[in-house]
Write a protein that holds these residues in place. Structure first.
Motif, short mmCIF file in Angstrom:
data_model
loop_
_atom_site.label_atom_id
_atom_site.label_comp_id
_atom_site.label_asym_id
_atom_site.label_seq_id
_atom_site.Cartn_x
_atom_site.Cartn_y
_atom_site.Cartn_z
N ASN A 231 -10.60 -13.74 2.45
CA ASN A 231 -10.70 -12.40 1.87
C ASN A 231 -9.47 -12.08 1.02
O ASN A 231 -8.73 -11.13 1.30
N PRO A 232 -9.23 -12.86 -0.03
CA PRO A 232 -8.03 -12.60 -0.84
C PRO A 232 -8.07 -11.26 -1.56
O PRO A 232 -7.02 -10.62 -1.73
N ASP A 233 -9.26 -10.81 -1.98
CA ASP A 233 -9.35 -9.52 -2.68
C ASP A 233 -8.91 -8.39 -1.76
O ASP A 233 -8.12 -7.51 -2.15
N GLY A 234 -9.44 -8.38 -0.54
CA GLY A 234 -9.08 -7.33 0.40
C GLY A 234 -7.61 -7.38 0.76
O GLY A 234 -6.95 -6.34 0.89
N GLY A 235 -7.08 -8.59 0.93
CA GLY A 235 -5.67 -8.72 1.26
C GLY A 235 -4.77 -8.20 0.17
O GLY A 235 -3.77 -7.51 0.44
N GLU A 236 -5.09 -8.50 -1.09
CA GLU A 236 -4.28 -8.00 -2.20
C GLU A 236 -4.42 -6.48 -2.34
O GLU A 236 -3.44 -5.80 -2.64
N TYR A 237 -5.62 -5.96 -2.12
CA TYR A 237 -5.81 -4.51 -2.18
C TYR A 237 -5.00 -3.81 -1.10
O TYR A 237 -4.45 -2.73 -1.32
N ASP A 238 -4.90 -4.42 0.06
CA ASP A 238 -4.20 -3.79 1.18
C ASP A 238 -2.73 -3.55 0.86
O ASP A 238 -2.14 -2.59 1.37
N ILE A 239 -2.13 -4.39 0.01
CA ILE A 239 -0.71 -4.26 -0.29
C ILE A 239 -0.44 -3.81 -1.73
O ILE A 239 0.72 -3.76 -2.15
N ALA A 240 -1.47 -3.46 -2.47
CA ALA A 240 -1.33 -3.22 -3.91
C ALA A 240 -0.43 -2.04 -4.24
O ALA A 240 0.14 -1.98 -5.33
N SER A 241 -0.26 -1.10 -3.32
CA SER A 241 0.55 0.08 -3.60
C SER A 241 2.01 -0.13 -3.25
O SER A 241 2.84 0.75 -3.48
N GLY A 242 2.35 -1.30 -2.69
CA GLY A 242 3.70 -1.51 -2.20
C GLY A 242 3.85 -1.17 -0.74
O GLY A 242 4.91 -1.36 -0.15
N GLY A 243 2.79 -0.64 -0.14
CA GLY A 243 2.73 -0.37 1.29
C GLY A 243 1.46 -0.98 1.84
O GLY A 243 0.91 -1.92 1.27
N PHE A 244 0.96 -0.43 2.95
CA PHE A 244 -0.27 -0.93 3.56
C PHE A 244 -1.33 0.15 3.55
O PHE A 244 -1.07 1.31 3.85
N ARG A 245 -2.57 -0.26 3.23
CA ARG A 245 -3.69 0.68 3.19
C ARG A 245 -4.58 0.59 4.43
O ARG A 245 -5.58 1.29 4.51
N SER A 246 -4.28 -0.30 5.34
CA SER A 246 -5.11 -0.53 6.53
C SER A 246 -6.55 -0.87 6.13
O SER A 246 -7.51 -0.42 6.75
N TRP A 247 -6.68 -1.71 5.09
CA TRP A 247 -8.00 -2.10 4.58
C TRP A 247 -8.54 -3.28 5.38
O TRP A 247 -7.81 -4.21 5.69
N ARG A 248 -9.83 -3.26 5.68
CA ARG A 248 -10.45 -4.29 6.53
C ARG A 248 -11.43 -5.17 5.77
O ARG A 248 -11.48 -6.38 5.95
N LYS A 249 -12.25 -4.59 4.89
CA LYS A 249 -13.40 -5.27 4.32
C LYS A 249 -13.04 -6.04 3.05
O LYS A 249 -11.89 -6.11 2.66
N ASN A 250 -14.07 -6.64 2.42
CA ASN A 250 -13.82 -7.25 1.12
C ASN A 250 -13.87 -6.14 0.06
O ASN A 250 -13.86 -4.96 0.39
N ARG A 251 -13.92 -6.49 -1.21
CA ARG A 251 -13.88 -5.47 -2.27
C ARG A 251 -15.15 -5.46 -3.09
O ARG A 251 -15.14 -5.06 -4.27
N GLN A 252 -16.24 -5.81 -2.50
CA GLN A 252 -17.54 -5.85 -3.17
C GLN A 252 -18.16 -4.44 -3.20
O GLN A 252 -18.33 -3.81 -2.16
N PRO A 253 -18.51 -3.92 -4.38
CA PRO A 253 -19.15 -2.61 -4.44
C PRO A 253 -20.50 -2.62 -3.73
O PRO A 253 -21.17 -3.66 -3.66
N ASN A 254 -20.89 -1.48 -3.23
CA ASN A 254 -22.19 -1.33 -2.56
C ASN A 254 -23.12 -0.50 -3.42
O ASN A 254 -22.82 0.65 -3.75
N ALA A 255 -24.21 -1.10 -3.82
CA ALA A 255 -25.16 -0.47 -4.74
C ALA A 255 -25.64 0.87 -4.19
O ALA A 255 -25.91 1.02 -3.00
#
Length: 449
Positions: A231-255
């Motif tokens: 889950n590289p997308d989710g991992g990068e999103y979790d740290i993208a702000s310079g902190g942690f977002r506590s994100w769990r899932k992938n980054r696939q949009p849901n229709a």
């Protein structure tokens, strides 16, 4: 993460029974309820989920009511639980009559007159690897050890990042008739320690080959596969702000909704959505996806595993999927409370339990069947066994609780907590030629192999 239920086994089984009975009602109510509009979805997306300690739930009925609010339960104690929830979900829990205390937020970038380092780990965590840093380290290892380590790009994530499979073996360019073992990591974005576990294994095997007799023997007689980041997308999103977002899932949009992400470890195509062990709400932490294997990352790894089925025989005999946290060694099934269930014999269960306990004795984790905690469906270990008859385990790594770091332990623990699993990994590799040996039945099941 798979939370560890603390308390007597009778209480645990009673709670699971209540969940099994009550969950269909809750699911039906959830399906009948009107879906929030785009504005409500957008507001929820903008909010970082937080962890809360909920004091009061002591019965199976009370915990079932918590699950129905859409929260994920991260830890369970005698009269309290730790949940991950939005503010709205926390309010719903309070309305059930429980005391709810917000726990400290995940670490953020330290105050500084300079712009925070976006897309990187905050201070105290910089020894964790970003996706790019991990890729560079892997490439360097492959260049340094081309005779025993190779890299394949087996597909891409939703956002186009390469998903890698690393192979370790004496004759790494040849597909030999040797037992194969698979190690996977980082299905859940905030569980960064699992990527470090993968890198530890790569470094340990390459650096010790030729000098450590056990490591050498395993690379001489096994083919070891490591998929270091599902889950590289989710991992990068979790740290993208310079902190942690506590994100769990992938980054696939849901229709049809503004919500983003599927819980990869509820999306595998075995007993998917069968047993009230995942959510149908795209906004929930355990959303199982629109259909089985609908997540591109799950599709890629599924195709890879199926590709190791050569001439009608699956070459991968054993596997570990690394998660955090709770310090557990888990084995299938998660979808049923039965020790065996649909697709497992008593000997197979005994083999799982014996090897699981043997491995746990080396790292100090607690060994148990997944459903001893609570029901899940669509998990990778259930799929690997149910679909391909791979003896697959889930390791929940350090720490044991929120108070010891939860999803975000400091980087100072990386060396100790990855090396902690060395002996367990070696034990799995050494039994991979005939896993039934751990129950003394190699003559019955492995003769002629």
């Amino acid at each position: 993460m798979r939370p560890r239920i603390r308390g007597g086994r009778t209480t645990v089984l009673a709670a699971l029974l209540s969940l099994a009975l009550a969950a269909p009602i809750a699911a039906a109510q959830a399906q009948d309820a009107p879906r929030p509009g785009p504005a409500a979805d957008a507001a929820r997306i903008a909010e970082v989920p937080r962890q809360y300690e909920v004091t009061g739930p002591a019965t199976r009925t009370e915990r079932t009511a918590l699950v129905a609010t859409g929260v994920s339960i991260d830890e369970v104690h005698a009269r309290a639980v730790v949940i991950t929830a939005t503010r709205a979900q926390a309010t719903a829990v309070r309305q059930l009559g429980h005391k709810v205390r917000q726990l400290p937020a995940p670490p953020t970038a330290a105050p500084s007159p300079h712009k925070p380092r976006a897309k990187d780990f905050p201070a105290g965590y910089t020894k964790y690897h970003t996706y790019d840093e991990a890729t560079k380290e892997i490439d360097a290892l492959v260049a340094r050890h081309p005779d025993i380590l190779s890299k394949q790009v087996i597909g891409t994530s939703h956002e186009g990042r390469n998903l890698l499979a690393l192979k370790l073996s004496k004759n790494v360019t040849k597909d030999e008739q040797e037992p194969e073992v698979l190690f996977t990591a980082h299905q859940h974005a905030r569980e960064h320690l699992t990527v470090e576990m993968s890198l530890y294994l790569l470094n340990e095997f390459t650096s010790k080959y030729g000098s450590d007799s056990r490591v050498t023997k395993m690379l001489d007689s096994r083919e070891i596969w490591i998929i270091p980041d599902l889950n590289p997308d989710g991992g990068e999103y979790d740290i993208a702000s310079g902190g942690f977002r506590s994100w769990r899932k992938n980054r696939q949009p849901n229709a049809g909704t503004s919500e983003v992400g599927t819980d990869l470890n509820r999306n595998w195509d075995f007993k998917w959505g069968c047993c009230d062990g995942s959510s149908t709400d795209p906004g929930d932490e355990t959303y199982r996806g629109a259909s089985a294997a609908s997540a591109p990352e799950v599709q890629v790894v599924s195709k890879f595993v199926h590709g190791r089925n050569v001439g009608g025989k699956q070459q991968i005999t054993a596997a570990i999927d690394f998660h955090t946290y709770s310090e557990l060694v888990l084995w299938p099934f998660g979808f049923t409370n039965d020790d065996t269930g649909d697709g497992m014999t008593k000997d197979e269960h005994d083999t799982f339990a014996t090897l699981g306990k043997n491995m746990a004795a080396t790292n100090g984790y607690t060994p148990e069947q997944s459903s001893d905690l609570y029901i899940t469906d669509g998990a990778i270990d259930d799929w690997l066994w149910g679909d391909q008859k791979v003896f697959a385990f889930t390791f929940e790594m350090y720490p044991s609780s929120f108070g010891s770091g939860g999803f975000y332990p400091k980087d100072s623990v990386i060396p100790k907590e990855t090396a902690r699993n060395r002996e367990a990994v070696l034990q799995m590799l050494e039994t991979a030629d005939c896993v039934y040996r751990v129950i003394g039945k190699e003559g019955q099941y492995c003769k002629g192999r």
